[in-house]
Design a protein around this motif. Structure first.
Motif, PDB file in Angstrom:
ATOM      1  N   ILE B 423       0.864  -1.183   0.000  1.00 58.90           N
ATOM      2  CA  ILE B 423       0.000   0.000   0.000  1.00 58.90           C
ATOM      3  C   ILE B 423       0.897   1.228   0.000  1.00 58.90           C
ATOM      4  O   ILE B 423       1.701   1.428   0.906  1.00 58.90           O
ATOM      5  CB  ILE B 423      -0.929   0.001   1.235  1.00 58.90           C
ATOM      6  N   ARG B 424       0.766   2.028  -1.033  1.00 57.91           N
ATOM      7  CA  ARG B 424       1.681   3.158  -1.188  1.00 57.91           C
ATOM      8  C   ARG B 424       0.981   4.494  -0.983  1.00 57.91           C
ATOM      9  O   ARG B 424       0.977   5.363  -1.854  1.00 57.91           O
ATOM     10  CB  ARG B 424       2.353   3.084  -2.556  1.00 57.91           C
ATOM     11  N   THR B 425       0.390   4.639   0.195  1.00 56.86           N
ATOM     12  CA  THR B 425      -0.238   5.914   0.532  1.00 56.86           C
ATOM     13  C   THR B 425       0.811   6.764   1.227  1.00 56.86           C
ATOM     14  O   THR B 425       0.816   6.904   2.444  1.00 56.86           O
ATOM     15  CB  THR B 425      -1.420   5.675   1.475  1.00 56.86           C
ATOM     16  N   TYR B 426       1.724   7.319   0.422  1.00 57.07           N
ATOM     17  CA  TYR B 426       2.847   8.046   0.996  1.00 57.07           C
ATOM     18  C   TYR B 426       2.417   9.394   1.571  1.00 57.07           C
ATOM     19  O   TYR B 426       1.387   9.941   1.201  1.00 57.07           O
ATOM     20  CB  TYR B 426       3.947   8.229  -0.053  1.00 57.07           C
ATOM     21  N   GLY B 427       3.239   9.892   2.478  1.00 51.85           N
ATOM     22  CA  GLY B 427       2.980  11.213   3.069  1.00 51.85           C
ATOM     23  C   GLY B 427       1.674  11.239   3.849  1.00 51.85           C
ATOM     24  O   GLY B 427       1.321  10.293   4.542  1.00 51.85           O
ATOM     25  N   LYS B 428       0.979  12.334   3.709  1.00 56.98           N
ATOM     26  CA  LYS B 428      -0.244  12.505   4.485  1.00 56.98           C
ATOM     27  C   LYS B 428      -1.385  11.631   3.969  1.00 56.98           C
ATOM     28  O   LYS B 428      -2.394  11.464   4.628  1.00 56.98           O
ATOM     29  CB  LYS B 428      -0.664  13.980   4.469  1.00 56.98           C
ATOM     30  N   GLU B 430      -1.384   8.670   3.957  1.00 51.61           N
ATOM     31  CA  GLU B 430      -1.430   7.550   4.884  1.00 51.61           C
ATOM     32  C   GLU B 430      -2.697   7.588   5.745  1.00 51.61           C
ATOM     33  O   GLU B 430      -3.255   6.553   6.103  1.00 51.61           O
ATOM     34  CB  GLU B 430      -0.184   7.590   5.781  1.00 51.61           C
ATOM     35  N   ILE B 431      -3.161   8.811   6.055  1.00 49.93           N
ATOM     36  CA  ILE B 431      -4.339   8.951   6.909  1.00 49.93           C
ATOM     37  C   ILE B 431      -5.564   8.313   6.238  1.00 49.93           C
ATOM     38  O   ILE B 431      -6.412   7.723   6.906  1.00 49.93           O
ATOM     39  CB  ILE B 431      -4.589  10.453   7.210  1.00 49.93           C
ATOM     40  N   TYR B 433      -5.528   5.737   4.319  1.00 49.99           N
ATOM     41  CA  TYR B 433      -5.374   4.287   4.514  1.00 49.99           C
ATOM     42  C   TYR B 433      -5.824   3.893   5.923  1.00 49.99           C
ATOM     43  O   TYR B 433      -6.553   2.927   6.117  1.00 49.99           O
ATOM     44  CB  TYR B 433      -3.905   3.921   4.260  1.00 49.99           C
ATOM     45  N   ARG B 434      -5.413   4.702   6.889  1.00 46.34           N
ATOM     46  CA  ARG B 434      -5.826   4.412   8.282  1.00 46.34           C
ATOM     47  C   ARG B 434      -7.340   4.458   8.414  1.00 46.34           C
ATOM     48  O   ARG B 434      -7.943   3.599   9.036  1.00 46.34           O
ATOM     49  CB  ARG B 434      -5.193   5.437   9.228  1.00 46.34           C
TER      50      ARG B 434
END
Lengths: 430, 646, 94, 148
Positions: B423-428, B430-431, B433-434
């Motif tokens: 999963i490449r939800t880089y940087g912000k 990422e939220i 994805y959470r």
């Protein structure tokens, strides 16, 4: 020459600040750049090579630094800080404090005679404490300006430097200087802070000498390497089995940093490739959660590392412990892909791939108005999708990692964007 | 001939000196003819080294310098400027590449690499001995820019360029601006709508009278050189006149008897022969798809003044100083049968799902059936082990996760499965994805060697996947929709590549000169690249690059003049017997016949000459040469390479 | 001439106090430097060998050896021991 | 260095590359640490259509064993017919070589694009092998071994 009025103030002399200043200067705007360290260059100049092209960082950064320094439209004030910014009509009144270097920049030739004779030894911040430096020192060999600075807090005032300086450049009579000047626009290129690995005590950084952070490893691999070799900080042994712990301080609610730092996967892969070149016999294991090789040429770079034999283990590292006798480390991790469960592995060196944190402390310089930050303390983008460099304050723009984690290519692009938006803004003032 | 040459051999902080014995190189060349000074340096490009070179040149009255370091692509200009600052002509400098073409290429053979370095440096010295000072050709530039591609990147660049005072031509192949952004609905991370953003940009554009919009327009040819390019464009007729009041367009569209696949909705719906991509597409004027039109005449009946079916294709010549290519991407189109695509009608792409979401009212339905479970399969057309697209498409992980968040918000009962590799939800991002994990989305990781299988069972889609996170347990899902998270591929614009001659990289996207030093520039001076044509990007990243390109364009054109490289052809009038062969081979009409003192000879127009040198080998009397690449220089280099190493 | 060359030092001495701790640390480092030099006077050694002679913790010795290396007092011989340590020697010994 | 000479010197190859296309391709080979014979030397020109056959002949006469033109092919920024023009240069050089008793196979050309690192390296290895064989054969038939 130093003036009292400029078009643009660029705060921060890292790669993003330099790129912004150069773009604007090439367009004909007068720029003043303020850098708090004695040399411009930011974090990039301290790196070894940079992904995914493996160019050496110095080869890209030094000419840019040198161009910044000598551009006729750019004035650089190093070892200086902006103390306040106040909006007055369509301009900003900026107050700047220039700290005394106790060395006259106009006379110093960078011969390092003072450094060779200074008796003091303190930890070298540009080598992250891996070695010492003198109380009078040139930050690093590629520093710009390449002039010495006296760290007065650690100086014992023995006077040797003043006696030996062939250029008579030492001047203890220097006092802090304050300047007030006017600018039309401000660019915040204040960069980021590295996540302090001590905030993950379970990884033993600072306690076990063979647990280091990735910035220290980059120093060991760089052309200006402090050990002239990759060896363990404990005993100078050539490591054979190195581990990387990704997401140290990123994607981690427990340390208050839930976001991804965007660079750690790639710099770890880069270091792994460089280590395979430097230590052909070493085993390298990267403990990861997801490998985020998302940029142009990154995935190919990741595959290349795999082909070279770097081991990738999907697993969260819970704890690191030291074996007293050998200084080796036991990495305890949750194996997410293999047979599952908690596993242990022994390594003789562990590198913590620390993430980025926002560089706070710029908010307080604005007088009578508030610079808005996002929930992770980065400068908030007022129009993230269409005008990414704009902040909530008119005439104040941001470039590079001031607004969030970025790698070097993205920082360069964001600096390009900031310069375009600043140029349009200044034109709109007329 | 130069007699006071300075030679610098760079360590490149180990990049060179780890393999090449730089001190030996220095010692071997220091007594070469014409050399008065030879030094080594840790970083030739560092400020202190540059300063040292300048003082060396002045103090030792050097008449030229050689720097043996990295590829001239990196630092030729750095050292030319050193020469210039020390009072030399920038062309009294020669760079020798002992890194990319020596120390790195021969890191396995240090001794031979050292010998090669010596020969290369010697060749550089011989070349410099013959070098002549050259003066740049100063030309005036056209203060206008063509932006090719009217998507978000192109529109944004156009606004920025207009604000710096340049004349902008925004050229879009379709009849409507906006590109792919309006197809998306809500965008991450701000949840602004794509069509609204395009509307915002459009309103900004029409406020500025120095932006000219050309829709339905394609570039036919491109010539000239940086500062003064000539573009020929072809404008397709819209058949609908602008500026005419007509309130009947909706009725006309309804009444139009033609139905064809709607490309804007990826063929999910039909459109008429008179159409707009979407309701608030801009320019706010429908276009007629004449090829599919049955010429029934209904439209002309309802609004006689608004149509002109006599409109002809128009051609226009534009003069511009620079070009920005913002031609965008195409979504990867899975091949037939790839995860059941086009074989099983439950399998669609993420792009199609987004259109379905936009078009549906009430519950989310597909083929009449309510959708309750969705399986997203990631990395379709990206990170391919075999196949063309080895690269990661950067935006798709976040796009898929954001889609699943939007779905949950609208249809709380929907369950999403995500079959992913990383999963490449880089940087912000990422939220997001959470949040997706928090809302109960299920993540299953598959091995690149064992991708999921979509089985077709009596019109059902069975997805089987071995989940790496639960010890490769085979999991079977039967979702109502299988969504292929497809990556970005370069827009099929071989015409643009051919016309502008911009090289593409391994991934077939436009290639920048250097990802860090010159990320929006191409090897063609004055032709810039931005947006997803250069590589996969999300909207913010595309805008960053398009603003960067605008900044570089403005720097290039702002002074009104430009200095061109003086690398041009020149004629030895003694030798020339005018046969016309050189003029014939020259593509740029840079060579003309001239009568000099009763003798006909060839003369070079330096403003037109590109310095390719095609004229050199065709000259029987060896009368024409290229500055900087003269016979003497090349022969000198060959000699320098061959003489024995002492 | 040295008196002339110290004139600005006098100025700062009046207003800036040097901490006794810093002076002590400087003395300490000079001592360590001498001890390392002494340990190496009998020939090249690895860091664990130097540490054994000096009786100091390994990590401190590594830091100080590397610092002395940076300052140009010592250098590596280029040889590596069987157990993977570099040898260091006093500079200019070769 | 003595040792190598006894085994016969590896063939010296002169490569003509172009500033914007093939030279970056050759650079890329180095960047990726792909190895090719260190007796390959490069002279860079703006466009392969501007290479003077005189230079090729001179290089062969003076001691290069082979000349390789790394042409732009269809990527050439100057002209579409670059390949044809370059091929013409190679042909005429080969003819001149033949007249002078130089084996024309010592002149070669191939398109090398800006990312063609691998193909360049392969070309160099192959060309070097071919030249080595050629050298051995001439040495045998000519009976003179110059390098020993």
């Amino acid at each position: 020459m130093f003036h009292l009025e400029y078009d643009v103030l660029v705060i921060g002399g890292g790669i993003a600040g330099q790129e912004t200043a150069l773009n604007l200067a090439d367009m004909g705007f007068k720029v003043i750049m303020i850098e708090k360290e004695p040399s411009i260059g930011g974090k990039m100049i301290l790196l070894s090579k940079v992904f995914p092209t493996l160019d050496c960082a110095s080869c890209i950064a030094t000419p840019k630094m040198s161009e910044t320094m000598r551009h006729e439209n750019i004035e650089v004030l190093s070892y200086s800080e902006v103390t306040s910014i106040e909006r007055i009509d369509k301009k900003f009144k900026v107050k700047i404090l220039k700290k005394p270097k106790y060395v006259r920049e106009d006379l110093c030739t960078g011969c390092q005679e003072c450094e060779a004779n200074c008796p003091v030894n303190v930890e070298d911040q540009f080598n992250f404490g891996l070695v010492g430096r003198r109380a009078v020192y040139i930050p690093f060999s590629t520093a710009i300006p390449k002039t010495a600075v006296i760290d007065i807090e650690n100086c014992i005032l023995c006077g040797v430097c003043e006696r030996v300086c062939p250029a008579n450049a030492i001047d203890f009579t220097q006092e802090p200087e304050c300047y007030t000047l006017k600018v039309k626009a401000v660019v915040l290129a204040t960069g980021f802070n590295l996540f302090p690995a001590r905030r993950k005590p379970q990884y033993g950084f600072g306690k076990f000498p063979n647990v280091m952070d990735a910035m220290e490893m980059d120093r060991l691999l760089s052309p200006t390497r402090p050990y002239n070799a990759v060896v363990r900080p404990l005993d100078g042994k050539i490591p054979e089995n190195i581990a990387y712990v990704l997401c140290t301080g990123s994607r981690d609610v427990s340390v208050g940093n839930p976001i991804c730092s965007q660079i750690c996967c790639m710099y770890s892969i880069k270091q792994a490739q460089l280590l395979m070149g430097a230590l052909p016999l070493a085993d390298i294991t990267i403990y990861y959660i997801d490998i985020r090789a998302f940029g142009k040429g990154f995935e190919e770079f990741y595959q290349q590392a795999k082909d070279m034999g770097v081991q990738f283990v999907k697993g969260k590292v819970a704890k690191i412990e030291e074996i007293k006798e050998t200084g080796n480390l036991i990495v305890r991790y949750e194996d997410m892909e293999g047979s599952g469960g908690v596993k242990e592995a022994e390594h003789d060196l562990v590198v913590l791939s620390v993430g980025m944190l926002a560089n706070t402390g710029i908010t307080s310089i604005f007088k009578y108005e508030d610079l808005e930050l996002d929930e992770y303390n980065y400068v908030k983008q007022a129009d993230a999708l269409l005008s990414p460099a704009k902040t909530n304050l008119k005439g104040v723009f941001a470039a590079g990692t001031a607004t969030g984690p970025k790698d070097i290519p993205d920082s360069i692009l964001s600096a390009g964007a900031a310069s375009a938006e600043v140029a349009a803004y200044i034109r709109s003032l007329k | 001939m130069k007699e006071r040459i300075g030679v610098y051999i760079c360590y490149c902080g180990g990049n060179i000196s780890d393999y090449v014995n730089v001190n030996k190189v220095k010692d071997s060349v220091k007594d070469e003819d014409g050399v008065v000074l030879a030094k080594t340096t840790v970083f030739a490009c560092s400020d202190s080294s540059q300063k040292e070179m300048i003082s060396d040149i002045i103090e030792n009255k050097l008449d030229g310098i050689v720097v043996a370091s990295c590829s001239p692509k990196l630092h030729l200009h750095t050292f030319r400027s050193v020469a210039e600052r020390a009072g030399l002509n920038p062309y009294e400098y020669v760079q020798v590449n002992i890194r990319e073409q020596d120390s790195w290429a021969h890191s396995d053979k240090p001794e031979e690499a050292t010998e090669k370095a010596i020969r290369l440096v010697r060749a550089g010295i011989r070349r410099l001995r013959e070098a002549q000072p050259l003066l740049p050709n100063e030309i005036s530039v056209t203060d206008s820019v063509a932006v090719i591609g009217g998507g978000a990147s192109g529109m944004r660049a156009a606004i920025e360029l207009a604000d710096t005072g340049l004349e902008v031509y925004l050229i879009e192949k379709e009849h409507f601006l906006g590109g792919r952004i309006p197809q998306w609905g809500e965008l991450f991370e701000t949840n602004e709508r794509g069509d609204i953003l395009i509307e915002k940009l459009y309103n900004e554009i029409i406020k500025r009278n120095n932006i000219k919009i050309f829709t339905g327009t394609e570039v036919e040819s491109f010539s000239g050189c940086v500062g003064n390019f000539n573009l020929e464009v072809k404008i397709k007729p819209r058949y609908v006149k602008s500026g005419i009041e007509c309130n009947e367009f909706e009725k006309i569209e309804e009444g139009c008897p033609v139905e064809v696949d709607d490309e804007f909705n990826f063929g999910l719906t039909k459109r008429k022969a008179i159409y707009k991509f979407y309701k608030n597409a801009y320019p706010d004027l429908p276009a007629v798809d004449f090829e599919n039109c049955t010429k029934c005449g209904l439209c002309e009946k309802l609004c006689p003044d608004a149509f002109d079916f006599n409109q002809k294709e128009e051609k226009l010549a534009l003069k511009v100083g620079a070009v920005i290519l913002t031609t965008g991407f195409s979504p990867y189109e899975p091949s037939e049968g790839e995860y059941g695509y086009k074989k099983n009608d439950k399998v669609i792409t993420l792009q199609q799902l987004r259109r379905i979401m936009e078009l549906s009212n009430g519950n989310l339905k597909w083929k009449g059936k309510e959708v309750k479970e969705i399986a997203f399969i990631y990395c379709v057309g990206s990170r391919q082990k075999s196949g063309e697209n080895k690269y990661c498409s950067r935006y798709c992980c976040t796009a898929a996760i954001h889609t699943s968040l939007l779905l949950k918000k609208k249809y709380p009962y929907i369950r999403s499965y995500h079959l992913f590799r990383d999963i490449r939800t880089y940087g912000k991002q990422e939220i997001l994805y959470r949040d997706s994990c928090k809302q109960g989305d299920i993540y299953l990781k598959f091995d690149e060697n064992e991708p999921p299988v979509v089985e077709d069972l009596n019109n059902r889609a069975i997805v089987k996947v071995k989940d790496l996170l639960t010890e490769r347990e085979e999991i079977e899902i039967e979702p109502d929709l299988v969504v292929l998270v497809t990556g970005m591929i370069p827009r099929k614009n071989s015409e643009i590549e051919r016309i502008f001659k911009v090289p593409v990289g391994r991934d077939n996207f436009f290639n920048e000169i250097h990802p860090k030093l010159r990320p929006v520039e191409t090897v063609i001076d004055g032709v810039f690249i931005a947006g997803t044509g250069q590589g996969p990007k999300n909207l913010t990243e595309s805008i960053l690059s398009s603003l960067s390109a605008a900044a570089k364009t403005y720097s290039l054109l702002s002074s009104g003049t430009l200095k061109l490289e003086p690398i041009v052809a020149f004629v030895d009038s003694e030798r020339c017997k005018w046969c016309g062969d050189c003029a014939e081979v020259c593509l740029y009409d840079a060579i003309e016949k001239e009568n000099q003192d009763g003798k006909e000879i060839a003369v070079v127009n330096e403003a037109l000459c590109k310095g390719c040198g095609s004229c050199v080998p065709v000259c029987e009397s060896r009368a024409i040469e290229i500055k900087g690449y003269t016979n003497k220089e090349i022969i000198g280099m060959i000699d320098g390479m061959l003489e024995e190493v002492r | 001439m040295s008196w002339d060359k110290e004139k600005t030092l006098k100025y700062i001495k009046k207003k800036h106090k040097v901490s006794e701790e810093k002076v002590e640390e400087t003395r300490e480092f000079m001592k360590i430097r001498k001890a390392i030099a002494k340990a190496l006077s009998s020939g090249p050694k690895t860091i664990p060998q130097i540490a054994e002679i000096m009786g100091l913790p390994l990590a401190d010795v590594t830091y100080n050896v590397m610092t002395c290396r940076k300052y140009g007092y010592i250098e590596e011989t280029g040889e590596v021991s069987d157990d993977d340590y570099y040898y260091y020697e006093l500079k200019g010994r070769k | 260095m003595r040792e190598r000479k006894e085994g016969g010197l590896p063939p010296k190859i002169l490569v003509f590359s172009t500033n914007s296309i093939s030279d970056p391709g050759i650079d890329l080979a180095g960047l990726l640490k792909m190895h090719y014979p260190p007796t390959v030397y490069t002279i860079t020109v703006p466009c392969s259509s501007g290479i003077n056959p005189d230079w090729i002949i001179y290089a062969l006469k003076k001691g290069f064993d082979g000349v390789f033109i790394a042409a732009d092919g269809s990527d050439c920024p100057y002209r579409e017919d670059c390949s044809q023009l370059t091929a013409r240069i190679v042909l005429s050089s080969q003819e001149r070589a033949k007249e002078m008793g130089i084996d024309p196979s010592r002149i070669k050309m191939a398109a090398v694009c800006s990312v063609c690192a691998e193909s360049f390296v392969n070309h160099m290895k192959k060309f070097s092998e071919a030249l080595k064989k050629l050298k051995e054969n001439t040495n045998e038939s000519g009976g003179k071994n110059v390098s020993s």
